[in-house]
Design a protein around this motif. Structure first.
Motif, PDB file in Angstrom:
ATOM      1  N   LEU A  85       0.821  -1.219   0.000  1.00  0.00           N
ATOM      2  CA  LEU A  85       0.000   0.000   0.000  1.00  0.00           C
ATOM      3  C   LEU A  85       0.852   1.265   0.000  1.00  0.00           C
ATOM      4  N   ASN A  86       2.177   1.086  -0.008  1.00  0.00           N
ATOM      5  CA  ASN A  86       3.116   2.217   0.002  1.00  0.00           C
ATOM      6  C   ASN A  86       2.892   3.106   1.233  1.00  0.00           C
ATOM      7  N   LEU A  87       2.709   2.461   2.398  1.00  0.00           N
ATOM      8  CA  LEU A  87       2.522   3.219   3.630  1.00  0.00           C
ATOM      9  C   LEU A  87       3.856   3.810   4.082  1.00  0.00           C
ATOM     10  N   SER A  88       3.774   4.974   4.698  1.00  0.00           N
ATOM     11  CA  SER A  88       4.985   5.657   5.176  1.00  0.00           C
ATOM     12  C   SER A  88       5.105   5.522   6.690  1.00  0.00           C
ATOM     13  N   ASN A  89       4.575   4.383   7.233  1.00  0.00           N
ATOM     14  CA  ASN A  89       4.617   4.199   8.684  1.00  0.00           C
ATOM     15  C   ASN A  89       6.059   4.173   9.192  1.00  0.00           C
ATOM     16  N   THR A  90       6.252   4.744  10.383  1.00  0.00           N
ATOM     17  CA  THR A  90       7.582   4.799  10.981  1.00  0.00           C
ATOM     18  C   THR A  90       7.822   3.636  11.927  1.00  0.00           C
ATOM     19  N   ASP A  91       6.770   2.894  12.271  1.00  0.00           N
ATOM     20  CA  ASP A  91       6.918   1.745  13.158  1.00  0.00           C
ATOM     21  C   ASP A  91       5.817   0.741  12.840  1.00  0.00           C
ATOM     22  N   PHE A  92       6.126  -0.519  13.103  1.00  0.00           N
ATOM     23  CA  PHE A  92       5.159  -1.615  12.993  1.00  0.00           C
ATOM     24  C   PHE A  92       5.327  -2.440  14.253  1.00  0.00           C
ATOM     25  N   ILE A  93       4.285  -2.457  15.092  1.00  0.00           N
ATOM     26  CA  ILE A  93       4.410  -3.142  16.383  1.00  0.00           C
ATOM     27  C   ILE A  93       3.614  -4.436  16.392  1.00  0.00           C
ATOM     28  N   ARG A  94       4.177  -5.425  17.063  1.00  0.00           N
ATOM     29  CA  ARG A  94       3.484  -6.692  17.293  1.00  0.00           C
ATOM     30  C   ARG A  94       3.335  -6.865  18.802  1.00  0.00           C
ATOM     31  N   THR A  95       2.177  -7.339  19.229  1.00  0.00           N
ATOM     32  CA  THR A  95       1.963  -7.479  20.674  1.00  0.00           C
ATOM     33  C   THR A  95       2.717  -8.672  21.259  1.00  0.00           C
ATOM     34  N   THR A  96       3.356  -9.453  20.399  1.00  0.00           N
ATOM     35  CA  THR A  96       4.202 -10.545  20.886  1.00  0.00           C
ATOM     36  C   THR A  96       5.638 -10.095  21.124  1.00  0.00           C
ATOM     37  N   GLU A  97       5.921  -8.826  20.861  1.00  0.00           N
ATOM     38  CA  GLU A  97       7.280  -8.309  21.089  1.00  0.00           C
ATOM     39  C   GLU A  97       7.532  -8.071  22.575  1.00  0.00           C
ATOM     40  N   GLU A  98       8.774  -8.213  22.970  1.00  0.00           N
ATOM     41  CA  GLU A  98       9.150  -8.050  24.375  1.00  0.00           C
ATOM     42  C   GLU A  98       8.901  -6.617  24.856  1.00  0.00           C
ATOM     43  N   ARG A  99       9.154  -5.627  23.993  1.00  0.00           N
ATOM     44  CA  ARG A  99       8.950  -4.227  24.396  1.00  0.00           C
ATOM     45  C   ARG A  99       7.494  -3.982  24.783  1.00  0.00           C
ATOM     46  N   HIS A 100       6.594  -4.659  24.078  1.00  0.00           N
ATOM     47  CA  HIS A 100       5.168  -4.489  24.367  1.00  0.00           C
ATOM     48  C   HIS A 100       4.793  -5.198  25.660  1.00  0.00           C
ATOM     49  N   LYS A 101       5.266  -6.409  25.816  1.00  0.00           N
ATOM     50  CA  LYS A 101       4.954  -7.194  27.022  1.00  0.00           C
ATOM     51  C   LYS A 101       5.360  -6.424  28.280  1.00  0.00           C
ATOM     52  N   LYS A 102       6.540  -5.828  28.265  1.00  0.00           N
ATOM     53  CA  LYS A 102       7.028  -5.076  29.435  1.00  0.00           C
ATOM     54  C   LYS A 102       6.106  -3.906  29.756  1.00  0.00           C
ATOM     55  N   THR A 103       5.655  -3.208  28.728  1.00  0.00           N
ATOM     56  CA  THR A 103       4.769  -2.052  28.935  1.00  0.00           C
ATOM     57  C   THR A 103       3.431  -2.481  29.508  1.00  0.00           C
ATOM     58  N   VAL A 104       2.865  -3.553  28.947  1.00  0.00           N
ATOM     59  CA  VAL A 104       1.558  -4.026  29.402  1.00  0.00           C
ATOM     60  C   VAL A 104       1.622  -4.439  30.876  1.00  0.00           C
ATOM     61  N   GLN A 105       2.651  -5.168  31.234  1.00  0.00           N
ATOM     62  CA  GLN A 105       2.762  -5.618  32.623  1.00  0.00           C
ATOM     63  C   GLN A 105       3.016  -4.450  33.570  1.00  0.00           C
ATOM     64  N   HIS A 106       3.752  -3.452  33.114  1.00  0.00           N
ATOM     65  CA  HIS A 106       3.958  -2.256  33.935  1.00  0.00           C
ATOM     66  C   HIS A 106       2.632  -1.510  34.131  1.00  0.00           C
ATOM     67  N   LEU A 107       1.868  -1.372  33.051  1.00  0.00           N
ATOM     68  CA  LEU A 107       0.577  -0.684  33.154  1.00  0.00           C
ATOM     69  C   LEU A 107      -0.337  -1.426  34.136  1.00  0.00           C
ATOM     70  N   TRP A 108      -0.336  -2.748  34.062  1.00  0.00           N
ATOM     71  CA  TRP A 108      -1.138  -3.540  34.990  1.00  0.00           C
ATOM     72  C   TRP A 108      -0.757  -3.214  36.439  1.00  0.00           C
ATOM     73  N   LEU A 109       0.529  -3.200  36.701  1.00  0.00           N
ATOM     74  CA  LEU A 109       1.005  -2.931  38.065  1.00  0.00           C
ATOM     75  C   LEU A 109       0.638  -1.524  38.522  1.00  0.00           C
ATOM     76  N   GLU A 110       0.627  -0.575  37.591  1.00  0.00           N
ATOM     77  CA  GLU A 110       0.218   0.793  37.925  1.00  0.00           C
ATOM     78  C   GLU A 110      -1.263   0.827  38.314  1.00  0.00           C
ATOM     79  N   LEU A 111      -2.097   0.131  37.550  1.00  0.00           N
ATOM     80  CA  LEU A 111      -3.524   0.077  37.850  1.00  0.00           C
ATOM     81  C   LEU A 111      -3.762  -0.630  39.191  1.00  0.00           C
ATOM     82  N   GLU A 112      -2.993  -1.680  39.421  1.00  0.00           N
ATOM     83  CA  GLU A 112      -3.110  -2.419  40.675  1.00  0.00           C
ATOM     84  C   GLU A 112      -2.680  -1.550  41.865  1.00  0.00           C
TER      85      GLU A 112
END
Length: 513
Positions: A85-112
């Motif tokens: 599609l000739n997208l000019s996106n600067t990032d492509f994220i997958r929720t299976t990536e380690e960077r994402h997992k760390k953020t999600v678990q941190h957010l959970w702990l903040e809510l807790e």
């Protein structure tokens, strides 16, 4: 003025191959990203795939594949689609990536930590297809099966231990925020829908599951998997390296300028996401824009209905830029739209081949023959010239304002009108009859070429490949495209070389022609 711009698509659920709805959201997001870049903004454009949840696990099991390997394959098709599609996106994220997992678990702990999570038992209706919980009044019986009213997806009764987010606690704060920030949810019909839903009463939200294992584990309790929507929505900040709030990406681009989403996932983005952020004391995005669906007939496209239109098939037959142009022009942004082969062919023939491509060719051919293939040197622009040229200058700020309202249709209609007026100007001025008045002939050619340059710059975010070819007329490249410059009339230098170009768009031979 803040010259940073962060736009996101939803992260797509890779339980099946991409369809036209995915292409539409991505192309529109790419249009905004490209427009902001040519208007001097620093742009971060995020897309990606949402790879956890029961639907993915079941799809992988059906194919007798490991869940991650299954996601690797399907996610790659979405990454490939971004290139197609000739997208000019600067990032492509997958929720299976380690960077994402760390953020999600941190957010959970903040809510807790902030006492917004508690352990209890869930019993209620759940749609695996939507990965969503539904109340009794959101369920109906169809052909003997219980389905969700909004999506038509089947639901199943679930009873299990679950962690809950205190969503009810944030009801009044959300309503207050919507009131103080009237542009937070767009268009207005979507805002009204959300406000009505929140006013009807928010119940605490189940945010973990025990019945399956494919997902990010709850910190300190690995028996539970984090609810896929709490996981998925967090991608918008995990891609900016949250929780490191001193990271350059986070400092530069959060809060997001606009989350671009389909209307079917509005509740998750406009109710749950801001509530999660409020609870974690994170600033909210500036805008949630819920656009309509691309329909197949009168229905939303879905794998279960077997009515998926493959964008790759249309691109193979007609080319990418015609598809990009058609989706941006013919779909009233914010409303549902329909793909029609007949209308697509009309768009190619009328707008692209006749009005734009033909204008480029006939003016350059005339300049080659009568102006030695050079930008004419002119003494003075006359009234007729300034009337058409100044329409761009006079509308610069209005065009910017409409873009910031996501009013794509205003922008494209301005271009369509400009093309009509450009062709009319060249025809009415009849430069071929001015060969005994070289000064006037040169001025008409100069004005026509300058209009082509302005329109090409405006079309660049929509049909970048084709405009890149058109820019060769002036020996320009994409780095030269600058929105502010369409307000000036002396961008093209007197005496600079003008080149002939090949046909930009081939006309389609229609069956009824």
């Amino acid at each position: 003025m803040n010259k940073n711009y962060y736009i996101t698509t939803p992260i797509y659920y890779p339980s099946a191959r991409p369809h036209m709805g995915h292409a539409y959201t991505s192309i529109v997001a790419d249009f905004f990203a490209r427009f902001k870049r040519i208007d001097g903004f620093k742009v971060h454009f995020l897309t990606g795939t949402d790879e956890h949840g029961l639907k993915i696990q079941r799809a992988a099991e059906k194919k007798k594949m490991d869940s991650l390997k299954f996601c690797d394959e399907i996610s790659q098709t979405f990454r490939d689609l971004s290139k197609t599609l000739n997208l000019s996106n600067t990032d492509f994220i997958r929720t299976t990536e380690e960077r994402h997992k760390k953020t999600v678990q941190h957010l959970w702990l903040e809510l807790e930590k902030n006492d917004d999570i508690y352990l209890s038992k869930y019993s209620g209706w759940y749609s695996v297809s939507d990965e969503a919980f539904y109340n009794e009044d959101e369920i109906k019986i169809y052909d003997g099966n219980k389905i969700a009213v909004t999506s038509g997806s089947p639901v199943e009764w679930i009873e299990e231990e679950s962690y809950f987010f205190r969503l009810s606690k944030w009801q009044d704060k959300l309503l207050e925020y919507y009131k103080k920030n009237p542009d937070f949810i767009s268009p207005i019909s979507r805002k009204n829908e959300v406000v009505s839903f929140v006013k009807s009463g928010l119940k605490d939200l189940s945010i973990s599951r025990k019945a399956f294992s494919w997902g990010i584990k709850v910190p300190n309790n690995s028996d539970h998997v984090i609810y896929v929507w709490l996981d998925a929505l967090t991608n918008y900040i995990s891609a900016l390296n949250y929780p490191d709030t001193n990271d350059d990406l986070f400092k530069t681009f959060w809060p997001a300028t606009v989350h671009l989403i389909g209307k079917d996932i509005l509740r998750f983005h406009a109710v749950y996401w801001p509530a999660f952020l409020m609870a974690a004391k994170i600033p909210l995005p500036e805008k949630i824009y819920g656009h309509g669906w691309i329909l197949s007939g009168d229905e939303k496209m879905s794998k279960s209905k077997g009515n998926i239109l493959d964008p790759l098939d249309i691109i193979e037959k007609y080319g990418l830029d015609p598809l990009r142009y058609y989706l941006i022009k013919e779909v009233s942004f914010g409303n549902d739209g329909n793909i029609s082969q007949d209308r697509l062919e009309d768009c190619i023939n009328s707008d692209l081949a006749n009005n734009y491509g033909n204008l480029c060719q006939r003016v350059t051919a005339f300049a080659e023959k009568n102006c030695s293939s050079k930008m004419p040197i002119i003494k003075k622009l006359e009234k007729d010239d300034l009337i058409i040229l100044n329409k761009f200058t006079e509308n610069l700020s209005i065009l910017r304002e409409e873009i910031d309202k996501q009013n794509i249709n205003f922008y494209i209609q301005f271009i369509v009108n400009a093309l009509f007026e450009a062709n009319k100007y060249f025809n009415d001025q009849e430069p071929w009859k001015k060969k005994d008045n070289k000064e006037r002939l040169d001025t008409i050619v100069y004005t026509s070429l300058e209009i082509i340059r302005k329109i090409s710059f405006m079309l660049y975010p929509i049909i970048p490949d084709s405009v890149e070819k058109a820019l060769k007329i002036f020996n320009l490249n994409p780095k030269d495209v600058n929105f502010e410059s369409i307000g000036t009339h002396d961008y093209l230098k007197n005496g600079s070389a003008i080149n002939k170009i090949d046909i930009l768009f081939k006309k389609i031979e229609k069956k009824n022609d």
